[in-house]
Every structure is written in C-alpha cells, then in structure tokens.
Design a protein around this motif. Sequence first.
Motif, PDB file in Angstrom:
ATOM      1  N   VAL A   1     -14.001   7.645  14.172  1.00 12.44           N
ATOM      2  CA  VAL A   1     -13.560   6.246  14.149  1.00 12.44           C
ATOM      3  C   VAL A   1     -12.683   5.986  12.921  1.00 12.44           C
ATOM      4  O   VAL A   1     -11.575   5.445  13.018  1.00 12.44           O
ATOM      5  N   GLY A   2     -13.160   6.404  11.743  1.00 13.31           N
ATOM      6  CA  GLY A   2     -12.394   6.168  10.505  1.00 13.31           C
ATOM      7  C   GLY A   2     -11.068   6.918  10.499  1.00 13.31           C
ATOM      8  O   GLY A   2     -10.028   6.362  10.125  1.00 13.31           O
ATOM      9  N   THR A   3     -11.107   8.171  10.924  1.00 11.19           N
ATOM     10  CA  THR A   3      -9.872   8.966  10.862  1.00 11.19           C
ATOM     11  C   THR A   3      -8.862   8.473  11.908  1.00 11.19           C
ATOM     12  O   THR A   3      -7.659   8.472  11.634  1.00 11.19           O
ATOM     13  N   LEU A   4      -9.351   8.042  13.056  1.00  8.47           N
ATOM     14  CA  LEU A   4      -8.416   7.541  14.067  1.00  8.47           C
ATOM     15  C   LEU A   4      -7.738   6.270  13.564  1.00  8.47           C
ATOM     16  O   LEU A   4      -6.522   6.094  13.720  1.00  8.47           O
ATOM     17  N   ALA A   5      -8.517   5.403  12.933  1.00  2.00           N
ATOM     18  CA  ALA A   5      -7.934   4.178  12.353  1.00  2.00           C
ATOM     19  C   ALA A   5      -6.892   4.562  11.302  1.00  2.00           C
ATOM     20  O   ALA A   5      -5.774   4.036  11.287  1.00  2.00           O
ATOM     21  N   ALA A   6      -7.236   5.501  10.434  1.00  2.00           N
ATOM     22  CA  ALA A   6      -6.332   5.892   9.343  1.00  2.00           C
ATOM     23  C   ALA A   6      -5.056   6.534   9.892  1.00  2.00           C
ATOM     24  O   ALA A   6      -3.948   6.252   9.424  1.00  2.00           O
ATOM     25  N   ARG A   7      -5.222   7.392  10.870  1.00  2.00           N
ATOM     26  CA  ARG A   7      -4.054   8.076  11.442  1.00  2.00           C
ATOM     27  C   ARG A   7      -3.130   7.075  12.124  1.00  2.00           C
ATOM     28  O   ARG A   7      -1.905   7.147  11.994  1.00  2.00           O
ATOM     29  N   THR A   8      -3.729   6.138  12.841  1.00  2.00           N
ATOM     30  CA  THR A   8      -2.917   5.127  13.537  1.00  2.00           C
ATOM     31  C   THR A   8      -2.151   4.274  12.522  1.00  2.00           C
ATOM     32  O   THR A   8      -0.949   4.064  12.647  1.00  2.00           O
ATOM     33  N   LEU A   9      -2.869   3.814  11.489  1.00  2.00           N
ATOM     34  CA  LEU A   9      -2.230   2.950  10.494  1.00  2.00           C
ATOM     35  C   LEU A   9      -1.169   3.705   9.696  1.00  2.00           C
ATOM     36  O   LEU A   9      -0.120   3.145   9.359  1.00  2.00           O
TER      37      LEU A   9
ATOM     38  N   LYS B   1       2.853   5.526   6.192  1.00  2.00           N
ATOM     39  CA  LYS B   1       2.253   5.792   4.879  1.00  2.00           C
ATOM     40  C   LYS B   1       1.759   7.235   4.812  1.00  2.00           C
ATOM     41  O   LYS B   1       1.270   7.766   5.821  1.00  2.00           O
ATOM     42  N   PRO B   2       1.860   7.858   3.615  1.00  2.00           N
ATOM     43  CA  PRO B   2       1.269   9.199   3.460  1.00  2.00           C
ATOM     44  C   PRO B   2      -0.248   9.129   3.689  1.00  2.00           C
ATOM     45  O   PRO B   2      -0.885   8.130   3.338  1.00  2.00           O
ATOM     46  N   LEU B   3      -0.791  10.200   4.242  1.00  2.00           N
ATOM     47  CA  LEU B   3      -2.216  10.214   4.602  1.00  2.00           C
ATOM     48  C   LEU B   3      -2.915  11.407   3.941  1.00  2.00           C
ATOM     49  O   LEU B   3      -2.443  12.542   4.047  1.00  2.00           O
ATOM     50  N   TYR B   4      -4.045  11.127   3.280  1.00  2.00           N
ATOM     51  CA  TYR B   4      -4.796  12.186   2.594  1.00  2.00           C
ATOM     52  C   TYR B   4      -6.215  12.281   3.144  1.00  2.00           C
ATOM     53  O   TYR B   4      -6.971  11.302   3.074  1.00  2.00           O
ATOM     54  N   PRO B   5      -6.575  13.421   3.709  1.00  2.00           N
ATOM     55  CA  PRO B   5      -7.957  13.603   4.186  1.00  2.00           C
ATOM     56  C   PRO B   5      -8.860  13.942   2.998  1.00  2.00           C
ATOM     57  O   PRO B   5      -8.524  14.770   2.155  1.00  2.00           O
ATOM     58  N   ILE B   6     -10.000  13.278   2.936  1.00  6.26           N
ATOM     59  CA  ILE B   6     -10.867  13.393   1.756  1.00  6.26           C
ATOM     60  C   ILE B   6     -12.232  13.967   2.131  1.00  6.26           C
ATOM     61  O   ILE B   6     -12.829  13.574   3.130  1.00  6.26           O
ATOM     62  N   HIS B   7     -12.720  14.850   1.270  1.00  5.16           N
ATOM     63  CA  HIS B   7     -14.070  15.402   1.420  1.00  5.16           C
ATOM     64  C   HIS B   7     -15.061  14.402   0.824  1.00  5.16           C
ATOM     65  O   HIS B   7     -14.998  14.080  -0.366  1.00  5.16           O
ATOM     66  N   HIS B   8     -15.978  13.941   1.652  1.00  2.00           N
ATOM     67  CA  HIS B   8     -16.887  12.864   1.266  1.00  2.00           C
ATOM     68  C   HIS B   8     -17.717  13.188   0.004  1.00  2.00           C
ATOM     69  O   HIS B   8     -17.887  12.336  -0.879  1.00  2.00           O
TER      70      HIS B   8
ATOM     71  N   ILE C   1       0.847  -1.201   0.000  1.00  2.00           N
ATOM     72  CA  ILE C   1       0.000   0.000   0.000  1.00  2.00           C
ATOM     73  C   ILE C   1       0.888   1.258   0.000  1.00  2.00           C
ATOM     74  O   ILE C   1       1.812   1.380   0.804  1.00  2.00           O
ATOM     75  N   ASP C   2       0.577   2.194  -0.913  1.00  2.00           N
ATOM     76  CA  ASP C   2       1.402   3.397  -1.036  1.00  2.00           C
ATOM     77  C   ASP C   2       0.891   4.565  -0.208  1.00  2.00           C
ATOM     78  O   ASP C   2       1.661   5.464   0.130  1.00  2.00           O
ATOM     79  N   ALA C   3      -0.415   4.593   0.046  1.00  5.23           N
ATOM     80  CA  ALA C   3      -0.955   5.723   0.816  1.00  5.23           C
ATOM     81  C   ALA C   3      -2.323   5.356   1.365  1.00  5.23           C
ATOM     82  O   ALA C   3      -2.956   4.385   0.920  1.00  5.23           O
ATOM     83  N   ILE C   4      -2.771   6.149   2.343  1.00  2.00           N
ATOM     84  CA  ILE C   4      -4.101   5.952   2.934  1.00  2.00           C
ATOM     85  C   ILE C   4      -4.914   7.222   2.687  1.00  2.00           C
ATOM     86  O   ILE C   4      -4.392   8.337   2.838  1.00  2.00           O
ATOM     87  N   ALA C   5      -6.165   7.038   2.285  1.00  2.00           N
ATOM     88  CA  ALA C   5      -7.077   8.184   2.138  1.00  2.00           C
ATOM     89  C   ALA C   5      -8.263   7.934   3.055  1.00  2.00           C
ATOM     90  O   ALA C   5      -8.735   6.793   3.162  1.00  2.00           O
ATOM     91  N   VAL C   6      -8.737   8.975   3.715  1.00  2.00           N
ATOM     92  CA  VAL C   6      -9.838   8.776   4.669  1.00  2.00           C
ATOM     93  C   VAL C   6     -10.789   9.972   4.642  1.00  2.00           C
ATOM     94  O   VAL C   6     -10.357  11.118   4.506  1.00  2.00           O
ATOM     95  N   THR C   7     -12.079   9.689   4.776  1.00  2.00           N
ATOM     96  CA  THR C   7     -13.076  10.765   4.851  1.00  2.00           C
ATOM     97  C   THR C   7     -12.905  11.534   6.159  1.00  2.00           C
ATOM     98  O   THR C   7     -12.947  10.934   7.234  1.00  2.00           O
ATOM     99  N   TYR C   8     -12.721  12.861   6.055  1.00  2.00           N
ATOM    100  CA  TYR C   8     -12.594  13.678   7.281  1.00  2.00           C
ATOM    101  C   TYR C   8     -13.750  14.680   7.385  1.00  2.00           C
ATOM    102  O   TYR C   8     -13.941  15.294   8.427  1.00  2.00           O
TER     103      TYR C   8
END
Length: 360
Positions: A90-98, A104-111, A73-80
């Motif tokens: 819940v989703g962002t905490l999981a993404a931030r932890t992982l 991994k680079p992390l990208y916050p996404i507008h749903h 996996i190259d990056a994680i994207a998560v709905t913020y």
Amino acid sequence: MKILGIESSCDETAVAIVEDGHRLLSNVVHTQIDIHAQYGGVVPEVAARSHIEIINPAINQALANAQLTWDDIDAIAVTYAPGLIGSLLVGTLAARTLATIHNKPLYPIHHVEAHVYANFITDQSDHLDLSLPSRQPSFPMLALIVSGGHSQLALFQDHGNYELLGQTQDDAVGEAFDKVAKIIGLPYPGGPSIAKAALNGDPNKYRLPKARLQNPYDFSFSGLKTALLRGVQAETGHDYSFPSHELPALLDDVQRADFAASFQKTAVETLVDKAEKAFRDHTPKSVVIAGGVAANQELRRQLAERLPIEIEYAPMQLCTDNGAMIATLGYFYAQKIDPVSPYDFEVVPSLSMTKTAWAK
Ligand code: KG4
Ligand code: ZN
C-alpha cells in the motif's frame, strides 16, 4: 531539501516531511492499535485494508500541517522492506504513483535502518512540540535497535557504512514483550502494558534465564519467554500451553506484576549486557537506541547506569513507527545514491539490514 516519508510496513500508516535530514516539518501517525487489540496482535489483511483507507488522507494531512504543496517537495522516501507484504504494498504503491505524477525522485528505505535515523531529528517546525536531542549523533555510532520485529546491534562508521555486530536468533525483544503480555493476560501491545504492570511488581521474584550464544552480540528471547510460561504454569499449578485464555485468568494482579517486572528486568539486562560489551570493544563516540522498545524506561535507566556515555533519546513518538525516520534516512540516501524508477521496484517482506543499498 524537503523529503516526504511514507511508512506502512506494519500497523501504523505514517507520513512525515523532513528538511535536510534534521528538521521535522510535519509528522502524521495513524496507529491501528485499537483495530488489532481485539485480536491480540496484528492481523495482516486487516492492516493492509486499513492502510488503504488512511494513506491518502495521511499524505494530504502531512502536506497541510507543514503548509506545503507538492511543488515544495524534493523527493519521496518509502519503506520497502521488511514488513507485512500487503502493508508494504500500500505504501510503496502510493509512493510510486505520487513520484510518477509529481515527477519526484523516489528512495526505497529499509525500515530497521530507518529506526536509527529517528535520532538524527534535532529540529522542528513551531507547531510541533517534541522533546528532541540537542545534536545529531557522531560517528562511530553504536546503535541498539529494539523493535517488535527486530533486535540488532550495529556499528556505524558513517551513513550507510555499518557492520551488523549481532542480532536475534529467534524472537525480537518487542515480540517477546508482546507474547509474555499474552501469557500473563496483559493487553496488546505488550511492551507498554508490561512496563506499566512492572512498576508495581518485584523484579527479583522470579529468576529467569539469560541465553548464552556463540556470538556475544547475538540475542535470543525465545528461551526466556518459555521459561516465563513454565513459571506461570508452576505458580498456577496448571499446564495450559500458550496461547491460552485459561492460564492468565488464574493469576492475580500481584503475580501478574511480579512476572511483568521479572521478565522486563531480565530482557532489558540482556540488551544492556550486549550493548555494554559492544561499547567496551568498539569505543564508539555515540550510542543510540531505536525502535519501539527504546520507549522502555527500565532500558533507559539500566543503560544510564552501565554505559559511561550520555545517551540522548529520540522522543517516544519517533521511537515507534513513523514517517519522519523514513524521510530522514531518505535525505542521507539522496546524498549518496541514485533514486529508483517508480516502475520497477519491489517490496521485500524479509530483508535483514545490509549496506548493499548504499554501495555504488
Ligand atoms: O518499532 P515498532 O513501533 O514496530 C516495529 O517495527 O516492530 O515497535 C513496536 C514494539 C512492540 O513490540 C511494542 O510492544 C514495543 O515496541 N514497545 C515497548 C514499549 N513501547 C512499545 N516495549 C517495551 N516497553 C515499552 N514502553
Ligand atoms: Zn518499526
């Protein structure tokens, strides 16, 4: 580039892996519809608790289905944003932890922006069997975003470069479907049950109003919903207000189907009126529909009838909330903006679509 996308803004715990912004490698969606159906709508605390139970298994399942490990996996994207605060957390905490553990680079996404990107998924792994569009939409692209929380019309000149032409001034169209279903006694979620009931109804039985607004691209569905409530009260001879158990029990199946069909016709016509005007004014090269209400067959029928352009639709599974749209938009973000630090990013429960996230 393989991106793992996490979505938990409302009542779906969803994780998907998408390669290069177009190839779906796995798509895990755990819906809480059954849990909330007994309450007639989403209960925020219950939703958050269910996300906590499901999020880790869903992430592991998405990796397993794609036959990948974290090394791939190259990056994680998560709905913020936007969404229910407890669910987003819940989703962002999981993404931030992982992102921290696996570096991994992390990208916050507008749903809402992400819903549009379901239309960019054109390819899939052999184990998946979705009916996908044959190619990605071209720009300029007109996007009609119709979900449970949002009704927007946006003109995209390029990825991240878009103008919001109009939006709802009150209820979102999916919300109107859900509330009208409650008024006439159809089960949650209202969109699919109204669409089903409408198949047996007369769409011209009840005349319902369309809102006139200053900005011709804006929407308003609250008046339509109230007019329908008044119609049901008149038909039954009882003025129970909304929400009420008594009122829907007074309708028979024929009346219910006629109300469903009349409401659906007017709500869909309103959407198509706006989309048609935007199409004529801006002559886009493609038109895409996004969000849960895009699953509505009457909407698709009316669009085909009135827009002089062929529309390719994302499959139903990618119209409602999913992680694939998050991962897909994450890919285009990754081309343009820097990732965020997993230590300092926050959820934003209400945030309309803006292009600021892309601005550098
Ligand atoms: O996009 P979505 O899954 O969640 C949000 O981000 O809001 O959309 C859910 C909405 C619900 O209001 C549901 O009633 C509506 O989409 N919906 C439909 C249909 N299927 C789902 N509305 C009309 N017709 C459908 N077939
Ligand atoms: Zn959504």
